[in-house]
Motif scaffolding. Structure first.
Motif, PDB file in Angstrom:
ATOM      1  N   ASN A  56       0.843  -1.199   0.000  1.00 53.11           N
ATOM      2  CA  ASN A  56       0.000   0.000   0.000  1.00 53.11           C
ATOM      3  C   ASN A  56       0.878   1.248   0.000  1.00 53.11           C
ATOM      4  O   ASN A  56       1.666   1.452   0.911  1.00 53.11           O
ATOM      5  N   PHE A 109      -2.130  -0.582  -9.259  1.00 51.55           N
ATOM      6  CA  PHE A 109      -3.594  -0.564  -9.217  1.00 51.55           C
ATOM      7  C   PHE A 109      -4.109   0.378  -8.148  1.00 51.55           C
ATOM      8  O   PHE A 109      -3.383   0.789  -7.248  1.00 51.55           O
ATOM      9  N   ASN A 225      -7.341  -9.170  -2.061  1.00 44.51           N
ATOM     10  CA  ASN A 225      -7.274  -8.101  -1.063  1.00 44.51           C
ATOM     11  C   ASN A 225      -7.458  -8.692   0.326  1.00 44.51           C
ATOM     12  O   ASN A 225      -8.309  -8.271   1.097  1.00 44.51           O
TER      13      ASN A 225
HETATM   14 ZN    ZN Z   1      -5.515  -3.971  -1.237  1.00 45.45          ZN
END
Ligand code: ZN
Length: 257
Positions: A56, A109, A225
């Motif tokens: 992240n 992404f 995720n």
């Molecule tokens: Zn993620």
């Protein structure tokens, strides 16, 4: 002789009806909770699903500078079996990283789960206390437009957690994701050449969305995720492959750098 021919015919029919074996890569795996790199290696091998490990990157996230990108990339170079992905967070990421740093990843992404609304409030729509829904229909219009805008303007390869709705609206997915709103997102992805994730954990987007996106020529990826190591390989994506008639060619694969 007749019996043999019948057998041959049955065998051919069975063979021809086998669904194509599609090789899937989970491009949205995080080293989070008890999913350490060692556990990721074990799980990926045991389930025979290659992974893209994503970090992240953004304001308030583990990676916020080019130097941190370098360190992460260096760390991951010990594990060449994995793809390495950048999850771009919030909208601030565009100003935090140089194009050179971004280019170190195999793919980039983002999602549309963080945005500032018309009243200037920063929404994080997976957190109920940080989601501001004054009017559901207006919120929905804003969300669809925001997702389309992100896809159109940010340098990404994949739009992930696609069509995610805040908890209080998720039970009425088909009501909120009208054809017109879906097409706004689909057209943006088509225009920008951005792939769309089929998300196993949230079981989104819907089959209707996937069929429309496929018809528009959009490519897909698979992603979970995950928040820890307890996630099931690929069941929602496999289900959608069947329901929507997806083939290997419908899936986008990054290049390892
Ligand atoms: Zn993620």
């Amino acid at each position: 002789m007749m019996k043999n021919l019948t057998f041959l015919f049955v065998a051919i029919v069975i063979f021809a009806c086998q669904p194509e074996k599609i090789e899937l890569i989970d491009l949205h795996v995080h080293l989070k909770g008890d999913l350490t790199i060692e556990e990721a290696i074990k799980k990926s091998e045991a389930e025979n699903i290659p992974y893209g490990i994503a970090v992240n990157c953004g304001l308030g996230f583990p990676v916020q500078t080019d130097a941190q990108v370098d360190s992460f990339r260096q760390y991951m170079s010990q594990y060449p079996q994995f793809y390495v992905g950048m999850q771009a967070e919030g909208r601030e990421w565009l100003h935090l990283f140089s194009p050179e740093a971004i280019a170190q990843f195999d793919y980039v992404f983002t999602d549309a789960m963080t945005f500032t609304d018309a009243k200037g409030r920063r929404n994080r729509i997976w957190i109920p206390e940080e989601t501001y829904v004054d009017n559901e229909e207006e919120f929905m219009d804003y969300l669809a437009t925001t997702a389309a805008g992100i896809i159109a303007t940010e340098p990404i390869d994949i739009y992930v957690n696609p069509t995610y709705l805040p908890e209080q609206m998720a039970d009425r997915y088909d009501q909120f994701w009208t054809i017109e709103r879906m097409d706004r997102v689909i057209n943006a992805a088509k225009e920008a050449g951005v792939a769309i994730e089929i998300n196993n954990r949230f079981r989104i987007p819907s089959a209707t969305f996937i069929k429309r996106a496929k018809a528009a020529g959009i490519k897909f990826t698979m992603g979970t995720n995950n928040i820890d190591k307890n996630f099931d390989g690929s069941s929602y994506t496999r289900e959608m492959i069947k329901t929507c008639g997806l083939t290997q060619d419908d899936f986008w694969v990054p290049e390892k750098k």
